[in-house]
Enzyme design. Structure first.
Site, PDB file in Angstrom:
ATOM      1  N   LEU A   7      15.201 -23.349  35.334  1.00  0.00           N
ATOM      2  CA  LEU A   7      14.403 -22.002  34.320  1.00  0.00           C
ATOM      3  C   LEU A   7      14.617 -21.578  35.784  1.00  0.00           C
ATOM      4  O   LEU A   7      14.745 -20.481  35.323  1.00  0.00           O
ATOM      5  CB  LEU A   7      12.779 -22.985  33.701  1.00  0.00           C
ATOM      6  CG  LEU A   7      12.226 -21.627  33.415  1.00  0.00           C
ATOM      7  CD1 LEU A   7      12.583 -21.428  32.268  1.00  0.00           C
ATOM      8  CD2 LEU A   7      11.566 -22.659  32.952  1.00  0.00           C
TER       9      LEU A   7
ATOM     10  N   HIS B 235      48.127 -14.448  12.938  1.00  0.00           N
ATOM     11  CA  HIS B 235      48.987 -13.261  12.951  1.00  0.00           C
ATOM     12  C   HIS B 235      48.297 -12.343  11.701  1.00  0.00           C
ATOM     13  O   HIS B 235      47.624 -12.936  11.388  1.00  0.00           O
ATOM     14  CB  HIS B 235      50.060 -13.072  11.866  1.00  0.00           C
ATOM     15  CG  HIS B 235      51.483 -13.762  12.720  1.00  0.00           C
ATOM     16  ND1 HIS B 235      53.015 -14.380  12.540  1.00  0.00           N
ATOM     17  CD2 HIS B 235      51.680 -12.680  13.956  1.00  0.00           C
ATOM     18  CE1 HIS B 235      53.236 -14.569  12.866  1.00  0.00           C
ATOM     19  NE2 HIS B 235      53.458 -13.210  13.561  1.00  0.00           N
TER      20      HIS B 235
ATOM     21  N   CYS C  31      53.794 -14.083   4.612  1.00  0.00           N
ATOM     22  CA  CYS C  31      54.560 -14.267   5.814  1.00  0.00           C
ATOM     23  C   CYS C  31      56.474 -14.997   5.174  1.00  0.00           C
ATOM     24  O   CYS C  31      57.529 -14.787   5.776  1.00  0.00           O
ATOM     25  CB  CYS C  31      54.184 -16.028   6.567  1.00  0.00           C
ATOM     26  SG  CYS C  31      53.127 -15.868   7.115  1.00  0.00           S
TER      27      CYS C  31
ATOM     28  N   ALA D 290      53.123 -24.491   8.943  1.00  0.00           N
ATOM     29  CA  ALA D 290      53.501 -24.557   9.878  1.00  0.00           C
ATOM     30  C   ALA D 290      53.206 -23.375  10.192  1.00  0.00           C
ATOM     31  O   ALA D 290      52.849 -22.138  10.278  1.00  0.00           O
ATOM     32  CB  ALA D 290      55.460 -23.568   9.537  1.00  0.00           C
TER      33      ALA D 290
END
Ligand code: NAD
Length: 694
Positions: A635, A166, A262, A256
């Site tokens: 290569l 978030h 939050c 959590a």
């Protein structure tokens, strides 16, 4: 007046599922007692500066405590959250009810557009805008709804680190125009957008240590900052800017994936003053046609959009009904700004996407100002056949290869477009920039001519050992057909071919006319010649598989001998070199190019130590090839792959599956990877060719 904040007591808080990296290993590990104690601590800190309102906790909705995700409030409006994970969708009606009961006007996004409220949308009063995150939870498209509904400028920021899923976990606008943020959580476009808006002296970048203790997940009220924990250094920096930092432990909630910010939602966000409603989000419609479903192209296109920071809306999808019918899709590509949109569109054009016919425009060209340097935003080519629109006409681009520029040459009425390497650009030359007027075909013309059934095995795939014999049969069949029609097979080979005893088989293939050009380095020739002179490869007796005494010097002595003769051809002509891969090349007029490298001993006189010249010679050999057999040299095979257009069949043989995948996964529809010992592969191939030629 005190700020209003919404919180939820954690009586039903628990880690019951895993929807972010913080939850991993923490399921059922949290305790309600500690959570309540820590929450009370936060509540107490905030109460001194804000008035707290509460939403009731609910059983079965453990994350309801994270009220930041209830929605985004501005004035009396709230854009309700639409959670990405079903686990959190249970919270939606509780939050909606609360807002309705408290007199807010609620706005709901369409069902399939996730948006996680103030967790992903942060007002910046100094910049008069809303910073909005996307990438993990909220969908980019939600930002344009928010901009319209709230009449606000939205700047989209793409999150790239799963731990900071978030925006409010890694980004916190503070009062007086300061910004606390963790730069490593964003892509480079987003960082540029941040740097563009927030002056350097106002940016407070935190290091990973502070970011992972959720220092950016802070509640800012005036000059007060409430958060879980900060290092003394960061605390001093914040105090130096006039802030007071209040630390209150919230580790039970970090299990959590959340902390102070939050656990709160500001309810008194007044509409911003002097808003300039600038819409930064841009979109463009692309069409995709062909076998886009069965070949997985649609998936590839959608992944490409999202992985590069865009979003999409499928406007229409018409699936082909029969196995051979083609499908068609119209997709709106959405990006946070024009620059990013252009970057994404360029990738999609590379995959075969075309812009709508009514939007077709001529290419934009810019003149080269410095020799060997392309204009900044030059179009970078892919392996696919490409066309450019000049004066209303679509022109095929010549000498298709990847990683080049497109140079447009006009002389009188004729116009020509060519793939041109950056280093070859001359001052004044016109080079295509951007993506306007460029289109590619994901299906090469030569492929559509070939029978689908015969080449069904040639789909891009990596075969396992048990499929090797089957694949060899089909390659042998194709080699024979190419020889019959006078086509061209190019082989790139590394010294492992000789070490594994495959040298004699490759030599036989050359003698029998199946190989028309050999590309490699110093080593393939050195070890082949050592084998011919002394029966060893790097001192190992190939017939007995034992190391010869003093054998490690064999290859140096072999190089010396060839140098004495002046070259491989001279040694063959003089009768000194009488067998092997290089001998057969000379005897059968098969051109070979040996490209030098830093590992080379000697080198042999033929080894081209000027890499640019070696690349040019490789390019000439690869031109008009029908098939390229890449035998155990990463290569040289990668080098060749980069200069090969789509439509040339690539057979990549290597013992390491990762190398095979890398070599065959260039988007070419006609590559096949064979994971096996190259000596075994060559012996099977030779046996098969001998048996079908009898
Ligand atoms: P590379 O690492 O690019 O490729 C070798 C490949 O062979 C690897 O991908 C590996 O997985 C694969 N391989 C190993 N064993 C195998 C087996 N049994 N069957 C199938 N595949 C197998 O290395 P390279 O191309 O050998 O060498 C790189 C450069 O160094 C070249 O230019 C080469 O000429 C040069 N070189 C020079 C000398 C010398 O001059 N004495 C010696 C060695 C390499």
């Amino acid at each position: 007046m005190k700020s209003r904040i919404l919180m939820c007591r954690p009586e039903f808080y628990a880690v019951d599922y895993v929807i972010n990296p913080w939850m991993e290993g923490n399921v059922q590990k949290s305790t309600v007692e500690i959570a309540c104690e820590q929450w009370e601590g936060l509540h107490k800190e905030l109460q001194a500066h804000a008035s707290i309102e509460l939403i009731e906790g609910r059983k079965g909705a453990p994350d309801l405590v994270f009220t930041a995700n209830a929605g985004l409030v501005l004035g009396s409006k709230v854009v309700l959250s639409r959670f990405y994970h079903p686990e959190r969708q249970v919270e939606e009606p509780y939050f909606k009810q609360w807002f309705e009961n408290h007199g807010f006007e609620t706005l709901s996004l369409p069902n399939d557009i996730p948006f996680e409220g103030a967790g992903d949308a942060l007002l910046d009063r100094s910049e008069h805008l809303l910073w909005a995150g996307y990438g993990f939870r909220s969908e980019l498209q939600s930002h344009s709804y928010i901009a319209d509904w709230l009449d606000i400028e939205v700047v989209s920021l793409r999150l790239t680190d799963q731990r900071f899923y978030h925006l409010d976990t890694c980004f916190c606008p503070l009062s007086d125009g300061y910004l606390l943020y963790y730069p490593a959580a964003f892509d480079r476009y987003s960082l540029a957008a941040i740097e563009d808006r927030v002056p350097e002296e106002k940016r407070i970048a935190v290091a990973e240590g502070d970011a992972t203790t959720f220092a950016c997940n802070a509640v800012n009220l005036g000059k007060q900052i409430v958060l879980n924990k900060v290092t003394p250094e960061l605390r001093l920096r914040l105090e130096g800017k006039g802030f007071t930092v209040h630390q209150t432990p919230l580790n039970e909630f970090i299990r959590a994936g959340g902390a102070a910010k939050c656990l709160t939602l500001r309810l008194d966000e007044e509409p911003l003053e002097s808003v300039t409603h600038r819409r930064t989000q841009v979109r463009r419609t692309l069409r995709l046609d062909g076998h886009i479903l069965d070949k997985g192209l649609l998936n590839q296109v959608l992944d490409e959009i999202v992985e590069n920071g865009g979003s999409f809306q499928i406007l229409s999808l018409e699936p082909g009904q029969q196995r051979n019918s083609s499908s068609s899709a119209k997709i709106d590509v959405i990006a946070p700004d024009a620059l990013k949109l252009e970057e994404i569109i360029a990738r999609l054009i590379g995959l075969g996407g075309v812009v709508r016919a009514d939007e077709e425009q001529d290419v934009v060209v810019k003149k080269v100002e410095q020799k060997g340097v392309a204009p900044e935003d030059f179009y970078i080519t892919t392996i696919y056949p490409t066309e450019v629109r000049v004066q209303g006409e679509w022109l095929p681009v010549q000498h298709q290869r990847m990683d080049a520029c497109i140079a447009v040459k006009r002389s009188g009425k004729t116009v020509q477009a060519d793939c041109c390497l950056m280093r070859d650009l001359e001052v004044g030359q016109e080079v295509v920039v951007g993506v306007e007027g460029v289109r590619t075909q994901n299906k090469s013309p030569s492929m559509s001519k070939s029978s689908h059934q015969e080449f069904s095995f040639m789909a891009s795939e990596v075969s396992s050992e048990r499929r090797v014999e089957l694949v060899v049969e089909q390659i042998a069949w194709e080699l024979r057909r190419i020889r019959e029609r006078g086509g061209k097979v190019v082989v790139t080979a590394g010294p492992v071919v000789v070490h594994t005893g495959g040298g004699e088989h490759l030599a036989k293939l050359i003698r029998d006319g199946y190989v028309h050009s050999l590309l490699g380095g110093n080593a393939i020739a050195v070890h082949d010649i050592e084998n011919s002179f002394m029966g060893t490869s790097l001192g190992v007796d190939l017939s007995r598989g034992v190391v010869m005494k003093g054998g490690h010097q064999h290859h140096l002595r072999s190089i010396n001998t060839i140098r004495k003769y002046g070259g491989i051809k001279q040694a063959v002509d003089a009768g000194r070199l009488t067998s092997g891969i290089m001998y057969e090349c000379v005897k059968n007029d098969v051109p070979f190019v040996l490209a030098g490298s830093i590992r080379d001993d000697g080198p042999l006189p033929e080894t081209e130590m000027d890499i640019i010249k070696a690349q040019q010679r490789y390019t000439e050999e690869v031109r008009s090839a029908d098939m390229i057999l890449m035998l155990s040299t990463m290569l040289h095979s990668i080098g060749v792959g980069n200069m090969t257009p789509a439509g040339v069949k690539l057979i990549c043989v290597d013992i390491n599956p990762a190398v095979v995948t890398k070599l065959s996964d260039r988007g070419s529809l006609q590559s096949v990877g064979v994971v096996t010992d190259v000596g075994l592969f060559l012996s099977l191939l030779r046996r098969q060719l001998d048996s079908i030629s009898e």
